[in-house]
Design an enzyme around this catalytic site. Structure first.
Site, PDB file in Angstrom:
ATOM      1  NE  ARG A 189     -64.918  13.848 -34.916  1.00  0.00           N
ATOM      2  CZ  ARG A 189     -64.535  12.976 -35.852  1.00  0.00           C
ATOM      3  NH1 ARG A 189     -63.322  12.457 -35.829  1.00  0.00           N
ATOM      4  NH2 ARG A 189     -65.365  12.624 -36.807  1.00  0.00           N
ATOM      5  CE  LYS A 209     -64.994  34.849 -24.846  1.00  0.00           C
ATOM      6  NZ  LYS A 209     -65.647  36.168 -24.828  1.00  0.00           N
ATOM      7  CD  GLU A 232     -58.886  45.344 -25.100  1.00  0.00           C
ATOM      8  OE1 GLU A 232     -59.415  45.115 -23.992  1.00  0.00           O
ATOM      9  OE2 GLU A 232     -59.503  45.295 -26.198  1.00  0.00           O
ATOM     10  CE  LYS A 267     -59.277  37.257 -21.883  1.00  0.00           C
ATOM     11  NZ  LYS A 267     -59.254  37.481 -23.322  1.00  0.00           N
ATOM     12  CD  GLU A 312     -68.346  36.756 -22.195  1.00  0.00           C
ATOM     13  OE1 GLU A 312     -67.371  36.371 -22.864  1.00  0.00           O
ATOM     14  OE2 GLU A 312     -68.894  37.831 -22.347  1.00  0.00           O
ATOM     15  NE  ARG A 362     -63.604  34.990 -21.174  1.00  0.00           N
ATOM     16  CZ  ARG A 362     -62.930  34.019 -21.762  1.00  0.00           C
ATOM     17  NH1 ARG A 362     -63.054  32.777 -21.347  1.00  0.00           N
ATOM     18  NH2 ARG A 362     -62.111  34.279 -22.763  1.00  0.00           N
ATOM     19  CG  ASN A 387     -67.451  41.941 -22.691  1.00  0.00           C
ATOM     20  OD1 ASN A 387     -66.461  41.625 -23.343  1.00  0.00           O
ATOM     21  ND2 ASN A 387     -68.426  41.096 -22.426  1.00  0.00           N
ATOM     22  CG  HIS A 431     -64.947  45.461 -25.192  1.00  0.00           C
ATOM     23  ND1 HIS A 431     -64.117  46.012 -24.245  1.00  0.00           N
ATOM     24  CD2 HIS A 431     -64.133  44.737 -26.018  1.00  0.00           C
ATOM     25  CE1 HIS A 431     -62.872  45.615 -24.464  1.00  0.00           C
ATOM     26  NE2 HIS A 431     -62.851  44.855 -25.538  1.00  0.00           N
ATOM     27  CG  HIS A 466     -67.851  45.339 -29.914  1.00  0.00           C
ATOM     28  ND1 HIS A 466     -68.169  44.372 -28.986  1.00  0.00           N
ATOM     29  CD2 HIS A 466     -66.565  45.110 -30.269  1.00  0.00           C
ATOM     30  CE1 HIS A 466     -67.115  43.603 -28.778  1.00  0.00           C
ATOM     31  NE2 HIS A 466     -66.127  44.027 -29.536  1.00  0.00           N
ATOM     32  CG  HIS A 501     -60.906  45.832 -30.460  1.00  0.00           C
ATOM     33  ND1 HIS A 501     -62.269  45.623 -30.350  1.00  0.00           N
ATOM     34  CD2 HIS A 501     -60.367  45.433 -29.285  1.00  0.00           C
ATOM     35  CE1 HIS A 501     -62.534  45.109 -29.157  1.00  0.00           C
ATOM     36  NE2 HIS A 501     -61.401  44.982 -28.491  1.00  0.00           N
TER      37      HIS A 501
HETATM   38  N1  LIG Z   1     -59.819  35.595 -28.697  1.00  0.00           N
HETATM   39  C1  LIG Z   1     -59.990  36.645 -27.932  1.00  0.00           C
HETATM   40  O1  LIG Z   1     -60.262  36.526 -26.732  1.00  0.00           O
HETATM   41  C2  LIG Z   1     -59.841  37.995 -28.516  1.00  0.00           C
HETATM   42  C3  LIG Z   1     -59.774  39.104 -27.680  1.00  0.00           C
HETATM   43  C4  LIG Z   1     -59.568  40.348 -28.255  1.00  0.00           C
HETATM   44  C5  LIG Z   1     -59.444  40.463 -29.635  1.00  0.00           C
HETATM   45  N2  LIG Z   1     -59.516  39.363 -30.430  1.00  0.00           N
HETATM   46  C6  LIG Z   1     -59.357  39.454 -31.887  1.00  0.00           C
HETATM   47  O2  LIG Z   1     -58.050  39.921 -32.148  1.00  0.00           O
HETATM   48  C7  LIG Z   1     -58.039  40.594 -33.404  1.00  0.00           C
HETATM   49  C8  LIG Z   1     -57.265  41.874 -33.251  1.00  0.00           C
HETATM   50  O3  LIG Z   1     -55.960  41.560 -32.846  1.00  0.00           O
HETATM   51  P1  LIG Z   1     -54.738  42.506 -33.220  1.00  0.00           P
HETATM   52  O4  LIG Z   1     -55.045  43.894 -32.829  1.00  0.00           O
HETATM   53  O5  LIG Z   1     -53.517  41.868 -32.698  1.00  0.00           O
HETATM   54  O6  LIG Z   1     -54.816  42.503 -34.808  1.00  0.00           O
HETATM   55  P2  LIG Z   1     -53.892  41.833 -35.924  1.00  0.00           P
HETATM   56  O7  LIG Z   1     -53.621  40.430 -35.627  1.00  0.00           O
HETATM   57  O8  LIG Z   1     -54.542  42.145 -37.223  1.00  0.00           O
HETATM   58  O9  LIG Z   1     -52.545  42.654 -35.811  1.00  0.00           O
HETATM   59  C9  LIG Z   1     -52.564  44.020 -36.103  1.00  0.00           C
HETATM   60  C10 LIG Z   1     -51.544  44.359 -37.189  1.00  0.00           C
HETATM   61  O10 LIG Z   1     -50.265  44.353 -36.608  1.00  0.00           O
HETATM   62  C11 LIG Z   1     -49.396  43.529 -37.345  1.00  0.00           C
HETATM   63  N3  LIG Z   1     -48.449  42.963 -36.373  1.00  0.00           N
HETATM   64  C12 LIG Z   1     -48.709  42.084 -35.383  1.00  0.00           C
HETATM   65  N4  LIG Z   1     -47.613  41.882 -34.648  1.00  0.00           N
HETATM   66  C13 LIG Z   1     -46.632  42.640 -35.181  1.00  0.00           C
HETATM   67  C14 LIG Z   1     -45.262  42.876 -34.851  1.00  0.00           C
HETATM   68  N5  LIG Z   1     -44.699  42.319 -33.784  1.00  0.00           N
HETATM   69  N6  LIG Z   1     -44.554  43.706 -35.646  1.00  0.00           N
HETATM   70  C15 LIG Z   1     -45.140  44.315 -36.706  1.00  0.00           C
HETATM   71  N7  LIG Z   1     -46.413  44.162 -37.055  1.00  0.00           N
HETATM   72  C16 LIG Z   1     -47.158  43.322 -36.298  1.00  0.00           C
HETATM   73  C17 LIG Z   1     -50.267  42.537 -38.030  1.00  0.00           C
HETATM   74  O11 LIG Z   1     -49.664  42.044 -39.212  1.00  0.00           O
HETATM   75  C18 LIG Z   1     -51.498  43.366 -38.343  1.00  0.00           C
HETATM   76  O12 LIG Z   1     -51.305  44.075 -39.539  1.00  0.00           O
HETATM   77  C19 LIG Z   1     -59.493  40.798 -33.790  1.00  0.00           C
HETATM   78  O13 LIG Z   1     -59.817  39.901 -34.812  1.00  0.00           O
HETATM   79  C20 LIG Z   1     -60.263  40.472 -32.518  1.00  0.00           C
HETATM   80  O14 LIG Z   1     -61.535  39.937 -32.791  1.00  0.00           O
HETATM   81  C21 LIG Z   1     -59.709  38.133 -29.892  1.00  0.00           C
HETATM   82 ZN   LIG Z   2     -61.103  44.191 -26.547  1.00  0.00          ZN
END
Ligand SMILES: NC(=O)c1ccc[n+]([C@@H]2O[C@H](COP(=O)([O-])OP(=O)(O)OC[C@H]3O[C@@H](n4cnc5c(N)ncnc54)[C@H](O)[C@@H]3O)[C@@H](O)[C@H]2O)c1
Ligand SMILES: [Zn+2]
Length: 383
Positions: free
Chosen positions: A131, A153, A195, A236, A246, A250, A254, A257, A261, A275
């Site tokens: 939990r 999030k 971003e 942020k 949100e 917040r 977007n 976005h 999306h 993304h």
């Molecule tokens: N929680 C939130 O508020 C929020 C906001 C935006 C995006 N997201 C989520 O984040 C995800 C995308 O994040 P992302 O772009 O970081 O993707 P990711 O975590 O898949 O990383 C992208 C790629 O880079 C590699 N990588 C990461 N750090 C590295 C490093 N230092 N050196 C070498 N390789 C590295 C990873 O292995 C992966 O292959 C999505 O699932 C999205 O929904 C969440």
């Molecule tokens: Zn984004």
């Protein structure tokens, strides 16, 4: 907000002011080394489990483990496959079972070492384990450092859509080591930069202008990188502090976005469009649409487009990989995808539009036919 550039090796603290859930983001080159000491101070006697992906493990797991070991902190390791495919029920099951096996209990800590995928997955697993167990974010992608690790999030995807299952769960500490980004692929870094530029475009014209002047140093890994990340986190954090769940402001985050999306969905969430790349194209579309309805000067929309293009981000629908061969579907199918965005409230289209660089507004009830005609025109034109 402008601050004097830092000397190499200094660190910046950004406080996320969420009352009793307040926490610090520590930003700087090599701050990962301080992880163990910080955790020992924050949670004496805690056990930890590091959740990471295969790629990040290769570069950064050893350094993370040695920082914890030096502080005498036990650390289990849980390694998932890299990529969005781990943000699933199966990934959640793997991580949750491993956390239970590692005997992570209420006073222990989960450490998310990775990009947004690992942060969302490990954060959600921490939110539901017994939990709720606290967690620490060690974001390793630029996107994770400026976006997904801030704001609490967490979640996984359902076969029916992205991020449909999740929880708000704030980390107790974020360690954003800017040197870690040196192993990130240039394309991933660029996607995350969209971003960063977004924060300037939506609320801080001075920061946008600073990025126009300093982007090369941000990419190179000079001191501008720390400043860009800290300013993004502050932006942020300020919005999240005003509107943690949100219900209002917040939504400004977007910007780009809703279009973005839809474009990600139209390209099947594949490597055709990351993304951040979708966000870049989406921001330009939002600015151009704003210009078309007379909300922003066309020159300001062009300024945004120019900056994103100069760092190598896609800015037109036609820049998206495979546009000529596979297309993106027609305007109606893109409209359907936009209407499926979970930010849509009861069928009305909510868009974040721009009145100026640095001034975004939430436009509810945008007339769908106007958007459709605009999208159709963009699909047909290169400029
Ligand atoms: N929680 C939130 O508020 C929020 C906001 C935006 C995006 N997201 C989520 O984040 C995800 C995308 O994040 P992302 O772009 O970081 O993707 P990711 O975590 O898949 O990383 C992208 C790629 O880079 C590699 N990588 C990461 N750090 C590295 C490093 N230092 N050196 C070498 N390789 C590295 C990873 O292995 C992966 O292959 C999505 O699932 C999205 O929904 C969440
Ligand atoms: Zn984004």
């Amino acid at each position: 907000m402008m601050t004097a550039p830092l000397k190499q090796g200094e660190q910046i603290l950004v406080e996320v002011a969420l009352g009793e859930r307040a926490y610090d983001i520590v930003i700087g080159r090599d701050v990962l080394q301080s992880l163990g000491a910080r955790i020992a101070a924050l949670r004496p006697g805690a056990r930890t489990a590091i959740v990471t992906d295969r790629t990040v493990a290769k570069y950064w797991l050893e350094k993370t483990e040695s920082s914890l070991a030096q502080a005498g902190i036990p650390a289990a390791r849980i390694v998932v496959e890299q990529g969005e495919g781990s943000k699933t029920y199966a990934g959640l099951q793997q991580v949750s079972e491993a956390l239970i096996a590692a005997r992570i209990e209420r006073n222990d800590l989960v450490i998310a070492l990775g990009g947004g995928v690992v942060g969302d997955l490990a954060g959600f697993a921490a939110a539901i384990l017994r939990r709720g167990v606290d967690f620490v974010q060690v974001p390793t992608s630029l996107l994770a450092q400026v976006d997904s690790s801030v704001g609490g999030k967490t979640g996984i995807n359902s076969p029916q859509g992205k991020n449909l299952l999740g929880a708000f769960h704030q980390p107790v500490l974020v360690i954003a080591d800017t040197a870690v980004l040196d192993t990130l692929s240039p394309r991933q870094f660029r996607a995350g930069y969209a971003e960063v530029a977004k924060y300037g475009a939506l609320g801080d014209e001075a920061f946008f202008a600073w990025l126009e002047a300093n982007h090369a140093d941000v990419f190179r890994g000079g001191t501008a990188r720390e400043h860009a990340i800290a300013t993004s986190c502050r932006a942020k954090a300020a919005i999240v502090a005003r509107d943690e769940r949100e219900t209002g402001d917040r939504a400004l985050l977007n910007l780009g976005h809703t279009f973005g999306h839809a474009l990600e969905a139209a390209t099947g969430f594949s490597d055709r469009l990351f993304h951040g790349e979708g966000v870049a194209v989406g921001m330009v579309l939002a600015a151009q649409f704003s210009a078309q309805i007379g909300m922003i000067a066309p020159s300001a929309a062009a300024r945004l487009e120019h900056h994103l293009a100069e760092v190598g981000l896609p800015t037109h629908l036609q820049d998206i990989a495979g546009f000529a061969q596979e297309g993106l579907g027609d305007a109606d199918s893109l409209m359907t995808l936009m209407a499926q965005d979970k930010k849509v409230t009861r069928g009305r289209l909510t868009f974040i539009l721009l009145e100026a660089i640095g001034r975004a507004v939430i436009a509810r009830d945008v007339e769908p036919s106007l958007v459709r005609d605009f999208v159709q025109a963009r699909l047909a034109s290169r400029f």
